[in-house]
Design an enzyme around this catalytic site. Structure first.
Site, short mmCIF file in Angstrom:
data_model
loop_
_atom_site.label_atom_id
_atom_site.label_comp_id
_atom_site.label_asym_id
_atom_site.label_seq_id
_atom_site.Cartn_x
_atom_site.Cartn_y
_atom_site.Cartn_z
N HIS A 1 0.97 -1.28 -0.04
CA HIS A 1 -0.02 0.09 0.06
C HIS A 1 0.70 0.98 0.10
CE1 HIS A 1 1.03 0.66 4.22
NE2 HIS A 1 0.58 -0.53 4.63
N CYS B 1 3.87 -4.53 6.48
CA CYS B 1 3.44 -4.29 5.05
C CYS B 1 4.52 -3.96 4.28
CB CYS B 1 2.12 -3.45 5.00
SG CYS B 1 0.72 -3.96 5.80
#
Length: 399
Positions: A326, A344
């Site tokens: 992301h 992430c």
């Protein structure tokens, strides 16, 4: 054709006493009058001796489901038998070599009304009906990917069941996968991340672009076992495989590269999870599960306390446990030089937006390099690609 009342055509009524036979009263209810192909004999001349004497192993309004339907003719030979439910769906079947019995290929489903029509080789017909008992519990399932979708080369065919499946081999036998290019693959039973029983069909290698896949789950009438319940319907779905591409994430160089048809399209700097603890990224291969766009990410949902609570753009889910790729503009100083996220794969707004627009659900993210926390379990997203082909095949109940 001679009239059916001719002495040369008469046969005396015989009742056979077998385990599948019905009582005399039941036979009377199941019998139907012959339909003569000649008009020379009045209908009133038909006698009990002219009526086809058939019996069905399932009777009444509370018949036991889960068995094939068997129709037996006491005398003569069957030509054709039709067994259909209230929606007109027919059970296919075959007449035995001796012509006296017909058996359906599939089992009778619970809570279903069936009409039976049998025709003899002499042109006589008989009709009857029965209804199976309603199930105490129904097992349902969800299918991924969705029908008529286009997915990436690593997307497995995934079936998650509402209730436990104890009769795994019996269920698996009724899941038929066909592909447009005879792709080699295998079913494997795993536990979904939420603890539910799940079975995935994974090809030996990534799908070839353009492959068309169909699942025909012929489950109506199958009992999934203790605490599981009955399946009362069939399921059919299909999907196509889109562009051949993957994302290669290098934890050592802190770079992510989109590869399409074997060629690098673009490489972008990134920062992955902080090594050495719960914040490390998963290694191995994860499959893009969903493109979720802008979502609220909160650390307590993934067991990391109150470390963060952010609205995050261009979010691409890779595991159920919360690993995403992301946009992470707050981490800009680490891109390309330090892995310093909460697990992430973070990129700049521009790079994340570009990658989000290029990838498709089902694309593999191959994470290599040092500092990961191992590989995700098969049920944590679609982690089965971290198993060898030989190991995956052992997860089939039919292996």
């Amino acid at each position: 054709m001679r009239p059916l009342s001719s002495p040369s055509r008469r046969r005396p009524l015989r009742t056979r006493h077998t385990g599948a036979a019905v009582t005399a009263a039941g036979l009377a209810a199941l019998a139907a009058a012959l339909t003569a192909c000649s008009g020379s004999t009045p209908a009133s001349a038909d006698t009990a001796a002219d009526k086809p004497d058939i019996s069905v192993n399932l009777q009444g309004k509370q018949a036991k489901a889960g068995s094939p339907v068997k129709v037996t003719l006491a005398d003569g030979k069957l030509k054709q038998v039709t067994v259909a439910d209230s929606k007109g769906e027919k059970l296919t079947g075959k007449v035995a070599a001796n012509g006296t019995t017909w058996t359906s290929d599939r089992k009778a489903a619970p809570g279903t009304s069936y009409k039976v029509e049998a025709t003899t080789d002499e042109g006589a017909s008989a009709r009857t009906s029965f209804r199976t008992a309603a199930p105490e519990q129904v097992n349902k399932l969800s299918l991924t990917p969705g029908k008529d979708t286009t997915v990436g080369v690593a997307q497995p065919l995934s079936v998650v069941f509402d209730h436990p499946v104890k009769n795994k081999a019996e269920v698996e036998k009724h899941l038929k996968v066909t592909t447009s290019n005879d792709t080699t693959g295998s079913w494997g039973w795993i536990k979904n991340y939420d603890g539910k029983d799940r079975i995935d069909w994974r090809p030996k290698d990534y799908w070839k672009s353009g492959t068309k896949v169909k699942l025909d789950a012929q489950l109506a009438g199958i009992n999934s076992g203790t605490d599981g319940g009955w399946f009362v319907r069939d399921y059919v779905t299909g999907f196509s495989v889109g562009k051949s591409q993957k994302v290669k994430v290098d934890l050592d160089s802190k770079q992510a590269t989109l590869v399409r048809d074997g060629r690098s399209v673009k490489t972008v700097p990134m920062s992955a999870g902080t090594p050495g603890g719960d914040k490390a990224s998963w290694g191995g291969t994860s499959v893009l599960m969903a493109k979720e766009g802008t979502i609220n990410m909160r650390s307590e949902t993934v067991g990391l306390g109150d470390a963060y609570d952010k609205m995050v753009d261009n979010s691409m889910r890779l595991t159920w446990s919360g690993m995403y790729a992301h946009a992470a503009p707050w981490n800009a100083s680490y891109f390309g030089n330090t892995n310093h996220s909460s697990g992430c794969i973070g990129m700049s707004d521009g790079d994340a937006s570009w990658l989000y627009g290029q990838v498709q659900v089902g694309d593999p993210f191959e994470v290599s390099g040092s500092g990961s926390k191992g590989v995700p379990d098969p049920g944590n997203g679609y982690g089965e690609w971290n198993l060898s082909w030989a190991d995956w095949q052992t997860k089939s109940a039919l292996s």
